[in-house]
Design a protein around this motif. Structure first.
Motif, PDB file in Angstrom:
ATOM      1  N   GLN A 245       1.038  -1.151   0.072  1.00 55.56           N
ATOM      2  CA  GLN A 245       0.039   0.078   0.112  1.00 55.56           C
ATOM      3  C   GLN A 245       0.745   1.230   0.071  1.00 55.56           C
ATOM      4  N   LEU A 246       2.014   1.341   0.200  1.00 58.77           N
ATOM      5  CA  LEU A 246       2.973   2.403   0.120  1.00 58.77           C
ATOM      6  C   LEU A 246       3.327   2.632  -1.203  1.00 58.77           C
ATOM      7  N   GLU A 247       3.299   4.033  -1.224  1.00 61.43           N
ATOM      8  CA  GLU A 247       3.398   4.611  -2.771  1.00 61.43           C
ATOM      9  C   GLU A 247       4.917   5.319  -2.821  1.00 61.43           C
ATOM     10  N   PHE A 248       5.606   4.443  -3.214  1.00 63.52           N
ATOM     11  CA  PHE A 248       7.125   4.868  -3.303  1.00 63.52           C
ATOM     12  C   PHE A 248       7.348   5.258  -4.768  1.00 63.52           C
ATOM     13  N   PRO A 249       8.304   6.327  -4.851  1.00 63.54           N
ATOM     14  CA  PRO A 249       8.666   6.954  -6.105  1.00 63.54           C
ATOM     15  C   PRO A 249       9.303   5.616  -7.063  1.00 63.54           C
ATOM     16  N   PRO A 250       9.706   5.946  -8.217  1.00 64.86           N
ATOM     17  CA  PRO A 250      10.145   4.946  -9.026  1.00 64.86           C
ATOM     18  C   PRO A 250      11.651   4.684  -8.619  1.00 64.86           C
ATOM     19  N   ILE A 251      11.851   3.328  -8.077  1.00 66.64           N
ATOM     20  CA  ILE A 251      13.029   3.079  -7.474  1.00 66.64           C
ATOM     21  C   ILE A 251      14.113   2.017  -8.442  1.00 66.64           C
ATOM     22  N   TYR A 252      15.300   2.548  -8.724  1.00 66.57           N
ATOM     23  CA  TYR A 252      16.390   1.681  -9.227  1.00 66.57           C
ATOM     24  C   TYR A 252      17.419   0.952  -8.020  1.00 66.57           C
ATOM     25  N   LEU A 253      17.409  -0.204  -7.898  1.00 70.67           N
ATOM     26  CA  LEU A 253      18.108  -1.080  -6.905  1.00 70.67           C
ATOM     27  C   LEU A 253      19.470  -1.232  -7.468  1.00 70.67           C
ATOM     28  N   LEU A 254      20.590  -0.626  -7.021  1.00 66.24           N
ATOM     29  CA  LEU A 254      21.909  -1.021  -7.123  1.00 66.24           C
ATOM     30  C   LEU A 254      22.187  -2.573  -6.470  1.00 66.24           C
ATOM     31  N   PRO A 255      22.842  -3.363  -7.419  1.00 69.45           N
ATOM     32  CA  PRO A 255      23.083  -4.805  -6.737  1.00 69.45           C
ATOM     33  C   PRO A 255      24.425  -4.724  -6.118  1.00 69.45           C
ATOM     34  N   THR A 256      25.135  -3.559  -5.943  1.00 68.06           N
ATOM     35  CA  THR A 256      26.578  -3.532  -5.240  1.00 68.06           C
ATOM     36  C   THR A 256      26.304  -3.990  -3.751  1.00 68.06           C
ATOM     37  N   HIS A 257      27.085  -4.896  -3.275  1.00 67.83           N
ATOM     38  CA  HIS A 257      27.287  -5.334  -1.928  1.00 67.83           C
ATOM     39  C   HIS A 257      26.030  -6.258  -1.476  1.00 67.83           C
ATOM     40  N   ILE A 258      25.285  -6.475  -2.300  1.00 69.72           N
ATOM     41  CA  ILE A 258      23.822  -7.442  -2.005  1.00 69.72           C
ATOM     42  C   ILE A 258      24.062  -8.664  -2.528  1.00 69.72           C
ATOM     43  N   ASP A 259      23.632  -9.471  -1.563  1.00 68.21           N
ATOM     44  CA  ASP A 259      24.071 -11.024  -1.787  1.00 68.21           C
ATOM     45  C   ASP A 259      23.289 -11.372  -3.034  1.00 68.21           C
ATOM     46  N   PRO A 260      23.949 -11.927  -4.123  1.00 69.87           N
ATOM     47  CA  PRO A 260      22.966 -12.294  -5.300  1.00 69.87           C
ATOM     48  C   PRO A 260      21.841 -13.163  -5.116  1.00 69.87           C
ATOM     49  N   ASP A 261      21.900 -14.170  -4.042  1.00 72.37           N
ATOM     50  CA  ASP A 261      20.901 -14.854  -3.560  1.00 72.37           C
ATOM     51  C   ASP A 261      19.574 -14.268  -3.031  1.00 72.37           C
ATOM     52  N   GLN A 262      19.995 -13.034  -2.359  1.00 75.70           N
ATOM     53  CA  GLN A 262      19.031 -12.183  -1.815  1.00 75.70           C
ATOM     54  C   GLN A 262      18.503 -11.084  -2.839  1.00 75.70           C
ATOM     55  N   LEU A 263      19.128 -11.038  -3.747  1.00 77.03           N
ATOM     56  CA  LEU A 263      18.672  -9.593  -4.614  1.00 77.03           C
ATOM     57  C   LEU A 263      17.247  -9.899  -5.214  1.00 77.03           C
ATOM     58  N   PRO A 264      17.082 -11.073  -5.667  1.00 77.60           N
ATOM     59  CA  PRO A 264      15.623 -11.253  -6.423  1.00 77.60           C
ATOM     60  C   PRO A 264      14.531 -11.133  -5.043  1.00 77.60           C
ATOM     61  N   ASP A 265      14.623 -11.387  -4.091  1.00 78.25           N
ATOM     62  CA  ASP A 265      13.687 -11.201  -2.842  1.00 78.25           C
ATOM     63  C   ASP A 265      13.559  -9.874  -2.609  1.00 78.25           C
ATOM     64  N   LEU A 266      14.746  -9.212  -2.532  1.00 79.84           N
ATOM     65  CA  LEU A 266      14.607  -7.739  -2.219  1.00 79.84           C
ATOM     66  C   LEU A 266      13.782  -6.777  -3.346  1.00 79.84           C
ATOM     67  N   GLN A 267      14.284  -7.437  -4.543  1.00 78.31           N
ATOM     68  CA  GLN A 267      13.664  -6.715  -5.888  1.00 78.31           C
ATOM     69  C   GLN A 267      12.027  -6.782  -5.873  1.00 78.31           C
TER      70      GLN A 267
END
Length: 595
Positions: free
Chosen positions: A3-25
């Motif tokens: 329900q939160l209205e965030f602005p358009p966001i681009y996520l940097l993959p830097t320092h994020i565990d590749p296995d966790q990245l899809p979950d965060l996205q």
């Protein structure tokens, strides 16, 4: 969070565990994969210098603004495009300038801004999280610089966005490699990757969305291994478009893009209803506004511009040709192109001695390996393998895995898992079965053979921690990847066999971990990826087709034996026990087609 209205966001993959990245996205409802659409760039970073580095790496030119400066229009007379270039702006109204200024602002913020907002249930102010605020610089046409067009060759662009002398450079590279002329050169990759405009939702569209089918409960999970995904889904035509884009991303070396598109393809493939509205797409896990806009473009125009441009792009066509050679990945395909090679004849004439033996076989049987294998032929090949295994030692059992078991009408290759209840029989058996099938004339070439599992006495490999796995690859089971050809044909009609060469994978698994082998080799690639992520994040386990290990002490976790320690009565029961032991609902093989 939804329900939160965030602005358009681009996520940097830097320092994020590749296995966790899809979950965060999947948790970011306004995620975009095009940084030029983003108002906020989210990163696991903490310094302004790093924020500037990331923007430069992504080729986003900005001019820093502070505080309320973002609310004022840019200077009326000129705007700096580079360190030494100024252009005059056309006269425009204050409202136009303000609109352009608003759309051109990018703010790099800490990842904690998003996680804290979700935790508190409100979109927090950026103060305290903001690392850098800048105005995206534009050319005289208002286009954000630089162009998004890919450039595999890595050559510098001139002010028009073209690569000066690209054809000449390719010609010189080709001539130096072979000392011959190709004639007219292929153009560079020139896909504009034009993003479709996001159409404002009308009142009628809003009414329509009220009557859309509800998102199934199983689609609220970020793990595709928890969803039923059937073959021939209702949105298969759109999925094929997304797969084409994913392939393009692979050819361009965009591994993050490949992972992102795999995630959204799996979500769309699991959706049981025919998509009719971009709002439906936007609500699917891992999709968001980018995929929704692609669906709108496809639905409106009958095609996606990026897909059509890729089909007509000469360089991408060559890369795709090379990519389809068995034993050649995207990096090698790019290397072939940089050598000046443009077709299979070039490889044979000028690079044959530079190829590995596996790649030579891939080139030799290129057309035959691309042929699909009917189910009846898959079954026939598997039956022959099992017959020869039981000639060597009675009691072997087998499961045909891969696309065949998932219900596909045709397969790209044949995958079989064979096992025996006596571990002494499966020890070093892979060499014996390959020798027997070569003697009978069925195996013509051995691409690769591994006996690593037997080399350690078939004991499940302990997990040694991140980055310390023994070697790379799907698993460490004994296996042989071979070329197969039916040795029987009517020799009175032709002296040469008309039977096509096929790719066959024979996997030998010890009975105590055979359920993991069958589960891994059956399931689609994204299902497997998410299964590993699920085991890591939810269970603290390490899964592959060789077995399950604890991430605490590295020890093997037995999920396949019964309560009394007895082995599973058959291979399918062993697989079902793995599902249950991992806390997963049993999914039929036909429900694991994640695309």
């Amino acid at each position: 969070m939804s329900q939160l209205e965030f602005p358009p966001i681009y996520l940097l993959p830097t320092h994020i565990d590749p296995d966790q990245l899809p979950d965060l996205q999947s948790q970011i409802p306004s995620l975009t994969y095009d940084i030029n659409e983003a108002e906020v760039v989210l990163g696991k970073i903490s310094k302004k210098q790093r924020a500037l580095f990331e923007l430069r790496r992504l080729k986003v030119l900005t001019e820093e603004v502070a505080g309320d400066d973002t609310d004022r229009p840019p200077p009326a007379k000129c705007r700096r495009l580079s360190h030494d270039t100024l252009i005059e702006d056309d006269a425009s109204t204050a409202s136009d300038d303000e609109d352009r200024s608003r759309k051109g602002v990018v703010q790099v913020v800490k990842l904690s801004w998003f996680t804290d907002s979700v935790s508190l249930g409100e979109v927090l102010p950026l103060e305290g999280y903001l690392l850098y605020r800048g105005l995206k610089l534009s050319d005289q046409h208002g286009k954000v610089l630089p162009s998004n067009s890919p450039n595999v060759l890595g050559l510098p662009k001139d002010d028009t966005g073209e690569i000066p002398g690209a054809a000449t450079a390719a010609a010189m590279k080709h001539k130096s490699s072979h000392d011959y002329s190709l004639g007219p050169q292929h153009p560079r990759i020139s896909i504009p990757l034009k993003r479709p405009a996001l159409v404002q939702e009308t009142t009628s569209e809003h009414d329509i969305t009220q009557h859309l089918p509800p998102i199934p409960d199983f689609l609220h999970t970020a793990y595709s291994c928890q969803r039923p995904t059937l073959p021939n889904p209702p949105n298969d035509a759109f999925i094929e478009q997304l797969k084409d884009i994913r392939t393009t991303r692979a050819l361009l070396g965009d591994k993050i893009g490949v992972r992102a598109y795999s995630t959204c393809i799996a979500a769309v493939a699991a959706y049981p209803h025919l998509l009719t509205n971009r709002i439906e797409v936007d609500h699917l896990p891992g999709c968001g506004t980018k995929i929704a806009s692609l669906f709108h473009e496809w639905k409106t125009n009958g095609c996606i511009e990026e897909v059509e441009n890729a089909k007509s792009d000469a360089q991408l066509s060559v890369l795709r040709l090379f990519y389809e050679i068995w034993g050649v990945g995207e990096t090698t395909a790019q290397e072939f192109y940089k050598k000046g090679w443009r077709d299979l004849d070039d490889i044979v004439e000028y690079g044959w001695d530079q190829l590995s033996r596996v790649q030579q076989i891939g080139v030799k049987y290129y057309d035959e390996f691309l042929l699909k294998i009917p189910r009846a032929e898959v079954k026939s090949i598997a039956d022959i393998i099992l017959e020869h295994a039981n000639r060597l030692h009675k009691g072997y059992e087998m499961v045909i895995v891969g696309g065949y078991r998932r219900g596909k009408s045709q397969s790209g290759d044949v995958d079989v898992v064979i096992s025996h209840r006596d571990p002494a029989v499966t020890l070093a058996f892979i060499d014996k079965i390959v020798d027997a099938l070569a003697q009978s004339g069925h195996i013509t070439h051995i691409l690769t053979i591994s006996t690593r599992n037997s080399g350690r006495g078939q004991e499940p490999l302990p997990w040694k921690g991140e980055g310390r796995q023994a070697g790379s690859g799907f698993d460490t089971l004994d296996k042989a990847l071979v070329v197969w050809q039916d040795p029987e044909w009517d020799r009175s009609a032709t002296a040469k066999s008309p039977n096509p060469h096929r790719r066959v994978d024979i996997i030998v698994a010890p009975w105590k971990t055979v359920g993991c082998a069958v589960m891994g080799w059956t399931s689609g690639m994204t299902f497997q990826r998410d299964l590993r992520r699920y085991c890591k994040r939810e269970k603290g386990l390490k899964f592959d087709s060789s077995g399950v290990r604890s991430r605490v002490d590295g020890s093997w976790v037995d999920l396949e034996s019964g309560p009394d320690g007895a082995l599973a009565p058959d291979m399918i029961t062993a697989e079902q026990r793995v599902f249950k032991g991992l806390g997963l609902e049993w999914r039929l093989p036909e429900e694991r087609n994640t695309g």
